[in-house]
Design a protein around this motif. Structure first.
Motif, PDB file in Angstrom:
ATOM      1  N   GLN A 183       0.823  -1.206   0.000  1.00 23.38           N
ATOM      2  CA  GLN A 183       0.000   0.000   0.000  1.00 23.38           C
ATOM      3  C   GLN A 183       0.861   1.261   0.000  1.00 23.38           C
ATOM      4  O   GLN A 183       0.557   2.223  -0.707  1.00 23.38           O
ATOM      5  N   ILE A 184       1.918   1.257   0.782  1.00 22.71           N
ATOM      6  CA  ILE A 184       2.809   2.417   0.814  1.00 22.71           C
ATOM      7  C   ILE A 184       3.485   2.597  -0.540  1.00 22.71           C
ATOM      8  O   ILE A 184       3.554   3.713  -1.067  1.00 22.71           O
ATOM      9  N   GLN A 185       3.970   1.491  -1.117  1.00 21.77           N
ATOM     10  CA  GLN A 185       4.612   1.575  -2.432  1.00 21.77           C
ATOM     11  C   GLN A 185       3.641   2.076  -3.490  1.00 21.77           C
ATOM     12  O   GLN A 185       3.994   2.912  -4.329  1.00 21.77           O
ATOM     13  N   SER A 186       2.415   1.591  -3.443  1.00 24.29           N
ATOM     14  CA  SER A 186       1.398   2.008  -4.409  1.00 24.29           C
ATOM     15  C   SER A 186       1.075   3.493  -4.269  1.00 24.29           C
ATOM     16  O   SER A 186       0.999   4.217  -5.266  1.00 24.29           O
ATOM     17  N   ALA A 187       0.888   3.940  -3.037  1.00 26.27           N
ATOM     18  CA  ALA A 187       0.591   5.346  -2.799  1.00 26.27           C
ATOM     19  C   ALA A 187       1.754   6.230  -3.233  1.00 26.27           C
ATOM     20  O   ALA A 187       1.554   7.299  -3.838  1.00 26.27           O
ATOM     21  N   MET A 188       2.964   5.787  -2.959  1.00 26.67           N
ATOM     22  CA  MET A 188       4.144   6.548  -3.336  1.00 26.67           C
ATOM     23  C   MET A 188       4.239   6.661  -4.857  1.00 26.67           C
ATOM     24  O   MET A 188       4.530   7.734  -5.387  1.00 26.67           O
ATOM     25  N   THR A 189       3.984   5.587  -5.563  1.00 24.47           N
ATOM     26  CA  THR A 189       4.019   5.601  -7.027  1.00 24.47           C
ATOM     27  C   THR A 189       2.943   6.533  -7.583  1.00 24.47           C
ATOM     28  O   THR A 189       3.203   7.316  -8.506  1.00 24.47           O
ATOM     29  N   LEU A 190       1.758   6.475  -7.004  1.00 24.83           N
ATOM     30  CA  LEU A 190       0.653   7.326  -7.433  1.00 24.83           C
ATOM     31  C   LEU A 190       1.002   8.804  -7.268  1.00 24.83           C
ATOM     32  O   LEU A 190       0.844   9.603  -8.198  1.00 24.83           O
ATOM     33  N   VAL A 191       1.506   9.170  -6.103  1.00 30.70           N
ATOM     34  CA  VAL A 191       1.876  10.557  -5.845  1.00 30.70           C
ATOM     35  C   VAL A 191       3.056  10.964  -6.726  1.00 30.70           C
ATOM     36  O   VAL A 191       3.080  12.070  -7.285  1.00 30.70           O
ATOM     37  N   ASP A 192       4.018  10.073  -6.873  1.00 30.01           N
ATOM     38  CA  ASP A 192       5.192  10.380  -7.694  1.00 30.01           C
ATOM     39  C   ASP A 192       4.791  10.657  -9.141  1.00 30.01           C
ATOM     40  O   ASP A 192       5.241  11.637  -9.748  1.00 30.01           O
ATOM     41  N   ASN A 193       3.925   9.811  -9.691  1.00 24.54           N
ATOM     42  CA  ASN A 193       3.462  10.020 -11.059  1.00 24.54           C
ATOM     43  C   ASN A 193       2.733  11.346 -11.206  1.00 24.54           C
ATOM     44  O   ASN A 193       2.933  12.074 -12.182  1.00 24.54           O
ATOM     45  N   LYS A 194       1.900  11.659 -10.247  1.00 27.05           N
ATOM     46  CA  LYS A 194       1.141  12.917 -10.312  1.00 27.05           C
ATOM     47  C   LYS A 194       2.067  14.109 -10.100  1.00 27.05           C
ATOM     48  O   LYS A 194       1.945  15.130 -10.786  1.00 27.05           O
ATOM     49  N   ALA A 195       3.014  13.995  -9.186  1.00 28.25           N
ATOM     50  CA  ALA A 195       3.945  15.099  -8.931  1.00 28.25           C
ATOM     51  C   ALA A 195       4.780  15.405 -10.170  1.00 28.25           C
ATOM     52  O   ALA A 195       5.111  16.574 -10.426  1.00 28.25           O
ATOM     53  N   ASN A 196       5.096  14.382 -10.942  1.00 29.38           N
ATOM     54  CA  ASN A 196       5.895  14.578 -12.146  1.00 29.38           C
ATOM     55  C   ASN A 196       5.078  15.082 -13.329  1.00 29.38           C
ATOM     56  O   ASN A 196       5.647  15.599 -14.287  1.00 29.38           O
ATOM     57  N   SER A 197       3.758  14.942 -13.270  1.00 27.13           N
ATOM     58  CA  SER A 197       2.939  15.326 -14.420  1.00 27.13           C
ATOM     59  C   SER A 197       2.055  16.546 -14.167  1.00 27.13           C
ATOM     60  O   SER A 197       1.482  17.081 -15.116  1.00 27.13           O
ATOM     61  N   VAL A 198       1.942  16.987 -12.943  1.00 30.76           N
ATOM     62  CA  VAL A 198       1.051  18.105 -12.626  1.00 30.76           C
ATOM     63  C   VAL A 198       1.548  19.400 -13.293  1.00 30.76           C
ATOM     64  O   VAL A 198       2.749  19.649 -13.365  1.00 30.76           O
ATOM     65  N   GLN A 199       0.598  20.166 -13.796  1.00 30.39           N
ATOM     66  CA  GLN A 199       0.917  21.473 -14.383  1.00 30.39           C
ATOM     67  C   GLN A 199       0.995  22.479 -13.240  1.00 30.39           C
ATOM     68  O   GLN A 199      -0.023  22.987 -12.759  1.00 30.39           O
ATOM     69  N   TRP A 200       2.209  22.737 -12.798  1.00 30.99           N
ATOM     70  CA  TRP A 200       2.406  23.612 -11.643  1.00 30.99           C
ATOM     71  C   TRP A 200       3.764  24.263 -11.817  1.00 30.99           C
ATOM     72  O   TRP A 200       4.782  23.577 -11.896  1.00 30.99           O
ATOM     73  N   GLN A 201       3.769  25.560 -11.879  1.00 30.99           N
ATOM     74  CA  GLN A 201       4.998  26.318 -12.100  1.00 30.99           C
ATOM     75  C   GLN A 201       5.204  27.318 -10.960  1.00 30.99           C
ATOM     76  O   GLN A 201       4.250  27.737 -10.321  1.00 30.99           O
TER      77      GLN A 201
END
Length: 90
Positions: free
Chosen positions: A26-44
């Motif tokens: 669960q921790i690995q899954s949550a970390m991957t989910l957040v990591d993917n979103k953190a790398n793709s979010v449109q935020w400058q």
């Protein structure tokens, strides 16, 4: 130990191993989910730079430490479980 029982119940220990495995997953899954979103979010901007450059990587490091610790605990419980099984067989 008041009941005279010394040792462990291997089935209970296996349930603990299973629970630890689920927590790790669960921790690995949550970390991957957040990591993917953190790398793709449109935020400058500076806040985004701080989050992407240090806040999230630091948190990811802490989560990896938790995963390592839980994996170590799972390994110890697995070893103790097997030792209990071996001792009971004698």
């Amino acid at each position: 130990m008041a009941n005279g029982f010394l040792g462990s119940n291997p089935e209970d220990m296996q349930q603990l191993v299973n629970t630890l495995t689920q927590a790790i997953d669960q921790i690995q899954s949550a970390m991957t989910l957040v990591d993917n979103k953190a790398n793709s979010v449109q935020w400058q901007g500076p806040d985004a730079d701080t989050f992407k450059g240090s806040t999230w990587p630091n948190s990811k490091g802490q989560l990896n430490n938790v995963i390592t610790d839980l994996t170590d605990v799972r390994s110890k419980v697995t070893t103790q479980r097997q030792q209990q099984i071996d001792a009971s067989a004698q």
